[in-house]
Design a protein around this motif. Sequence first.
Motif, PDB file in Angstrom:
ATOM      1  N   SER B  41       0.844  -1.196   0.000  1.00 23.31           N
ATOM      2  CA  SER B  41       0.000   0.000   0.000  1.00 23.31           C
ATOM      3  C   SER B  41       0.881   1.248   0.000  1.00 23.31           C
ATOM      4  O   SER B  41       1.958   1.268   0.616  1.00 23.31           O
ATOM      5  N   ASN B  44       0.416   6.210   3.734  1.00 22.96           N
ATOM      6  CA  ASN B  44      -0.818   6.720   4.344  1.00 22.96           C
ATOM      7  C   ASN B  44      -2.077   5.942   3.950  1.00 22.96           C
ATOM      8  O   ASN B  44      -3.126   6.136   4.560  1.00 22.96           O
ATOM      9  N   LEU B  45      -2.013   5.108   2.917  1.00 19.09           N
ATOM     10  CA  LEU B  45      -3.229   4.375   2.530  1.00 19.09           C
ATOM     11  C   LEU B  45      -3.463   3.211   3.486  1.00 19.09           C
ATOM     12  O   LEU B  45      -2.583   2.392   3.693  1.00 19.09           O
ATOM     13  N   GLY B  46      -4.674   3.158   4.023  1.00 23.15           N
ATOM     14  CA  GLY B  46      -5.044   2.043   4.892  1.00 23.15           C
ATOM     15  C   GLY B  46      -4.780   2.338   6.354  1.00 23.15           C
ATOM     16  O   GLY B  46      -3.900   3.139   6.687  1.00 23.15           O
ATOM     17  N   LEU B  47      -5.558   1.676   7.220  1.00 23.84           N
ATOM     18  CA  LEU B  47      -5.367   1.861   8.655  1.00 23.84           C
ATOM     19  C   LEU B  47      -4.018   1.297   9.077  1.00 23.84           C
ATOM     20  O   LEU B  47      -3.398   1.761  10.023  1.00 23.84           O
ATOM     21  N   VAL B  48      -3.582   0.268   8.347  1.00 23.36           N
ATOM     22  CA  VAL B  48      -2.241  -0.291   8.564  1.00 23.36           C
ATOM     23  C   VAL B  48      -1.618  -0.463   7.183  1.00 23.36           C
ATOM     24  O   VAL B  48      -2.334  -0.505   6.189  1.00 23.36           O
ATOM     25  N   ALA B  49      -0.305  -0.539   7.112  1.00 23.21           N
ATOM     26  CA  ALA B  49       0.343  -0.828   5.826  1.00 23.21           C
ATOM     27  C   ALA B  49      -0.065  -2.240   5.420  1.00 23.21           C
ATOM     28  O   ALA B  49      -0.143  -3.127   6.267  1.00 23.21           O
ATOM     29  N   SER B  50      -0.340  -2.446   4.164  1.00 26.98           N
ATOM     30  CA  SER B  50      -0.793  -3.779   3.759  1.00 26.98           C
ATOM     31  C   SER B  50      -0.023  -4.262   2.534  1.00 26.98           C
ATOM     32  O   SER B  50       0.595  -3.479   1.818  1.00 26.98           O
TER      33      SER B  50
END
Lengths: 222, 216
Positions: B41, B44-50
Amino acid sequence: MPLKWVFHWQPNAGTTVNSQMINEVSQCVESINGVKEGRWKATLTFYKPMFRDQAVPAEYPRDFLGISLPEQPNRYYFIIRSQKIVLEADSSIQMIMEKLQSYKSRVSLTFEGFQYQLGDFQLRVGKVAPSASENLRGIVFEVEYLPLSSMEKSRQILDGFVEIWQEAMSKRSLPGHFMHIEPNFAEFGLSDHYTSQHTAVQYATVMAQLISAVQTAQGVRN
Amino acid sequence: MECVVQGIIETQHVEALEILLQGLCGVHRERLRIHELCLKSGPNLGLVASEVRVLCDLEQPEPTWIVRHIGGAMRGSGAEQISVLVRTMVESKVSKNVLRLFYALGYRLDHELLRVGFAFHFQRGASITVTVSSVNKMLKLHATDEAVPVTPGIQLVEVTAPASSENYSEVAAAVSSFCEYLAPLLHLSKPGTSTGVVPTAAAAAASLMSDAGVTT
């Protein structure tokens, strides 16, 4: 698979859709000898990105849509209409999206109603409403021509059918009409041979029309 | 969920391993040629890095695509006691424009690999898959034809089996007991805890080759 054209109800200026109109449309299908077969339901979900830091500006697609279709219960479709992307996936892709925690479902709408058989045609009438409520947001109408998959070859037949259909509808004097906007499927990388991805693109197009109609109506009111 | 163990073997013993697997599984091997792209990801995208993997099966007449998400490993004393790793794994077959979609969603290519080798799929207390492959890296973006081995002379062996929260202990036991048959040639352990090549490999390979009537 058989090709279909998807129509949406375009209300006359200043009017809105109501459930009585759906009854009228259904009666109209029956008046041209459509035989009721059962119910159908498709679900459209808008996804929005999630951010770790809300303060940081970020550009991500605003029209990321997921669609489940009744004719493909084990598949799921993603569309980003602005970027002309349509993806077909096993329905487990929804579980992957949940685990990634990068996008979450913002709102879901259902296309839901009755399905009719009329000779070589299959017709569907459906109401468009948010999954969580009964609020009617629009009406969809589908014509599927069962013997053919080529859009070009069946164009004349469907044009002929639509003419009969529009004439039958005009007798009901409803405040609006059904519109068919054919997306440019080639832009999405789709060929003349009809697939469920074509249906997903048509649903996304209908959704965009319904949203812009709501926005126009709000603009008029404001 | 899936149960998984990994090990390594020297390329010179791969033929012996194939003979052993052929005998154990009673099925024919399938050729393997997978282009694997690991996407991460964006900032900043996503609640956690994915992280998500996109796999393209180049062995098919028309390449097929899969999205795979590998989740966290099962933890706790129960998980420590079993010799295989139990982790969540979800796969979805997708159309060929999947990379375009993930790029549009804000994912970036982190790295890519080409796995070339063979696989055996069979039923033995669980639905087990054994893959033996050389892992290659691309010198140029997506240039699978010019891939070079990451570890020349060494191949990766992976044994996996789908499982659920109800049956993972039986599946893990089935995988473990199968792995014992391979022990003379290679040692399989949880991913990330590699134990290297086994000293008995050369002798075991020679014995297998002579039993099979293969002259080297």
